[in-house]
Design a protein around this motif. Structure first.
Motif, mmCIF file in Angstrom:
data_model
loop_
_atom_site.group_PDB
_atom_site.id
_atom_site.type_symbol
_atom_site.label_atom_id
_atom_site.label_comp_id
_atom_site.label_asym_id
_atom_site.label_seq_id
_atom_site.Cartn_x
_atom_site.Cartn_y
_atom_site.Cartn_z
ATOM 1 N N MET A 63 0.840 -1.198 0.000
ATOM 2 C CA MET A 63 0.000 0.000 0.000
ATOM 3 C C MET A 63 0.877 1.251 0.000
ATOM 4 N N GLN A 114 -3.893 -8.030 1.984
ATOM 5 C CA GLN A 114 -2.542 -7.592 1.605
ATOM 6 C C GLN A 114 -2.341 -7.512 0.098
ATOM 7 N N THR A 148 -7.270 2.151 8.932
ATOM 8 C CA THR A 148 -7.057 1.879 10.350
ATOM 9 C C THR A 148 -7.962 2.773 11.181
ATOM 10 N N LYS A 161 -6.518 -0.408 17.754
ATOM 11 C CA LYS A 161 -6.596 -0.215 16.306
ATOM 12 C C LYS A 161 -7.277 -1.410 15.655
ATOM 13 N N GLN A 170 -0.155 4.312 0.749
ATOM 14 C CA GLN A 170 -0.594 5.353 1.660
ATOM 15 C C GLN A 170 -1.387 4.741 2.804
ATOM 16 N N ASP A 171 -1.222 5.312 3.994
ATOM 17 C CA ASP A 171 -1.960 4.841 5.158
ATOM 18 C C ASP A 171 -3.048 5.843 5.510
ATOM 19 N N HIS A 197 -8.554 1.079 -0.016
ATOM 20 C CA HIS A 197 -7.449 0.831 0.901
ATOM 21 C C HIS A 197 -7.934 0.147 2.173
ATOM 22 N N SER A 216 -8.312 -2.924 11.626
ATOM 23 C CA SER A 216 -8.192 -2.792 10.168
ATOM 24 C C SER A 216 -9.568 -2.980 9.543
ATOM 25 N N VAL A 254 -5.653 6.736 8.621
ATOM 26 C CA VAL A 254 -5.995 6.478 10.018
ATOM 27 C C VAL A 254 -7.205 7.328 10.388
#
Length: 215
Positions: free
Chosen positions: A1, A142, A66, A73, A3-4, A63, A75, A6
């Motif tokens: 990935m 993933q 989180t 946390k 970019q994350d 995506h 997913s 949150v």
């Protein structure tokens, strides 16, 4: 990935329309829920403006996100989003828990590349006719792609690109194709504009007439 994302979340005890309106009006948050993963559904509240800004990024929809709630946390993926019927306001969001060992179904955008430079378009005057702009895929979390590219360079005039023609990353399947060949839908095609086809036909007829006169 690449970019994350949150999302800051808060517990939500009060439910119902009145509680949701107060949440949006007084705290600038919207109600949401996290469900799935063999766990009980968890009502949460999230910042309205932060979610709205995140939605401006196309990648947010495809995506693994989180959610941070009470120091823990989770997913998730965004499964549903509700908006006000005529105001630019979000009203509710649904998030589905994901597990690295279980496949997920996610809509992924299609990116059509080299369209302007494709010979059928640039040299022969064709026009791309897009039938769909996203596709539902099945994969492990993933392996979830941010998007799927459709290279228009090799597409010829009057050729139709179908779902089965898409080049997929390893471990990714198109959901529709799991239902059989009848679900191999068209994705994009290149055709001459209708007016251009008429002109070509008329030119052909004129050529035939001139040939007859010469004889």
């Amino acid at each position: 990935m690449s970019q994350d994302f949150v999302i800051e979340a808060f517990p939500r005890d009060d439910q119902g329309r009145g509680a949701s309106r107060r949440l949006r009006r007084e705290e600038r948050k919207i109600p949401a829920i996290i469900y799935g993963g063999n766990k009980e559904a968890t009502p949460i509240a999230i910042w309205h403006n932060e979610l709205k800004k995140a939605l401006e990024n196309e990648a947010f929809f495809s995506h693994i996100l989180t959610v941070e709630l009470g120091g823990k946390k989770e997913s998730v993926i965004l499964k549903d989003l509700q908006r006000h019927p005529y105001k630019p306001i979000l009203t509710h969001a649904d998030f589905l828990r994901v597990d690295k060992d279980h496949e997920i179904h996610v809509n992924v955008p299609l990116h059509f590349i080299n369209e302007e430079s494709a010979p059928a378009i640039k040299l022969h005057g064709g026009v791309a006719n897009h039938q769909i702009n996203e596709v539902e895929v099945i994969c492990l979390p993933q392996n979830l792609p941010e998007f799927i590219e459709v290279d228009m360079t090799p597409v010829e005039m009057d050729q139709v690109v179908h779902l089965s023609d898409l080049k997929l990353p390893e471990g990714v399947r198109v959901a529709a194709l799991q239902q059989g060949e009848d679900h191999d839908l068209p994705v994009v095609a290149i055709h001459k504009p209708r007016g251009a086809k008429v002109d070509d036909a008329e030119e052909g007829e004129e050529g035939e007439e001139n040939g007859e006169e010469k004889e």
